[in-house]
Design an enzyme around this catalytic site. Structure first.
Site, PDB file in Angstrom:
ATOM      1  N   SER A 152      57.266 -46.153 -29.376  1.00 34.31           N
ATOM      2  CA  SER A 152      57.418 -47.620 -28.951  1.00 34.31           C
ATOM      3  C   SER A 152      58.139 -48.346 -29.914  1.00 34.31           C
ATOM      4  CB  SER A 152      55.997 -48.212 -28.550  1.00 34.31           C
ATOM      5  OG  SER A 152      56.194 -49.365 -28.053  1.00 34.31           O
ATOM      6  N   ASP A 251      56.237 -46.467 -17.007  1.00 35.64           N
ATOM      7  CA  ASP A 251      56.541 -47.059 -18.174  1.00 35.64           C
ATOM      8  C   ASP A 251      57.546 -48.068 -18.177  1.00 35.64           C
ATOM      9  OD1 ASP A 251      56.959 -48.284 -20.988  1.00 35.64           O
ATOM     10  OD2 ASP A 251      56.959 -46.377 -21.906  1.00 35.64           O
ATOM     11  N   HIS A 281      52.874 -45.472 -20.927  1.00 35.44           N
ATOM     12  CA  HIS A 281      53.290 -45.827 -22.060  1.00 35.44           C
ATOM     13  C   HIS A 281      51.877 -45.614 -23.212  1.00 35.44           C
ATOM     14  CE1 HIS A 281      55.573 -48.048 -24.992  1.00 35.44           C
ATOM     15  NE2 HIS A 281      54.692 -48.390 -25.589  1.00 35.44           N
TER      16      HIS A 281
END
Length: 310
Positions: A152, A251, A281
């Site tokens: 991320s 995501d 995610h």
């Protein structure tokens, strides 16, 4: 397992689309620490600090049960929108990573926004990576076996450190692994990425949260066009490390991660992109027996060993 109707309803309830992260980021940090408590791993672990000016950046080093003689290293940058997360909340992830890859994992506790805004996080990550490269020979680590990895916001930081390394010429990673990375700064409804509209409200990570995180992270609006914040905006992505990008189907960041891989390839780099079917995610933080986690480490190990993922 595909996401069925009941699961979609549950995910929507957990997505809290109206929660103002900008006002409640400290609460988010507390919730993250509760959800991912520090548990001392079974394997050897060592806490250390890397000095940068008058600040010491904490790092946590995880050793696999059986380390290869050449001490292959993964330099890990955690996720959390540059605002939440720390080496404690990612201790289980990094312990699993060391165990499942046979690599030493160095987890970097970079400073968080909004207390420390851009570009503090990438500068902290760059400084630790530089120190590892500068001391590689001392510890018997071959520089070619130092790989950057992050999830991320941490995937964003890995990509940014690679660009910074190219620009500054002090060291150069040979590989980077970006797990569902943030690569752009536009997550509005006019974003060029369809995944922002498809997955931006119902799958835990919402576009509102992403925008809140970026607002907390940036020092000014000018930062939004800075490739050290949004690496896909770089006008030159040549001479970048061999790259593995793993995205998640559900995501909002999916398409920009995949677009970054395509842009790396267009600039002559070796880039592999894999979309994890039915994944959300943040899936790398799930227990290691989950199918998405197991498949990710299959891909990561193939990549690290220069094997084909086909």
């Amino acid at each position: 397992m595909a996401i069925n109707k009941a699961m979609r309803i549950a995910l929507k309830a957990l997505s809290y689309p109206d929660l103002d992260v900008k006002k409640n980021y400290k609460l988010h940090r507390q919730m993250t620490n509760v959800a991912h408590p520090y548990i001392k791993p079974k394997y050897e672990m060592w806490d250390h600090k890397v000095s940068v000016g008058d600040y010491d950046i904490p790092v946590r080093v995880f050793f696999p049960p059986e380390s290869d003689a050449d001490n292959r290293v993964l330099v890990f940058f955690h996720g959390g929108g540059w605002v939440i997360g720390n080496i404690d909340s990612y201790t289980t992830v990094c312990s699993n990573m060391a165990n499942m890859t046979g690599h030493i994992v160095v987890s970097v506790d970079y400073r968080l926004a909004p207390e420390y805004k851009f570009p503090t996080a990438p500068e902290d990550c760059y400084a630790v990576t530089k120190a590892i490269f500068e001391n590689a020979d001392t510890f018997g680590v071959e520089k070619k076996n130092i790989t950057l990895i992050g999830d991320s916001a941490g995937g964003n930081l890995a990509a940014v450190v690679s660009i910074m390394a190219r620009d500054r010429g002090e060291f150069m990673p040979s590989r980077q692994i970006l797990l569902y990375p943030s690569t752009d700064s536009d997550h509005s409804q006019t974003s060029p990425y369809e995944s922002v509209r498809e997955n931006g409200t119902d799958f835990l990570l919402t576009t509102k949260r992403i925008c809140d995180f970026i607002d907390l992270y940036k020092s000014s609006d000018e930062d939004l066009s800075n490739p050290y914040l949004a690496p896909i905006l770089s006008k030159d992505l040549s001479n970048q490390p061999r790259t593995l990008i793993i995205t998640a189907q559900y995501d909002p960041l999916r398409d920009e991660g995949e677009a970054y891989g395509k842009k790396l390839y267009a600039f002559g780099n070796e880039a592999e992109v894999y979309r994890m079917k039915d994944a959300l995610h943040g899936f790398i933080s799930l227990p290691k027996h989950f199918v998405h986690v197991k498949r990710s480490y299959e891909l990561i190990n193939q990549f690290l060993n220069n094997e084909s993922s086909n």
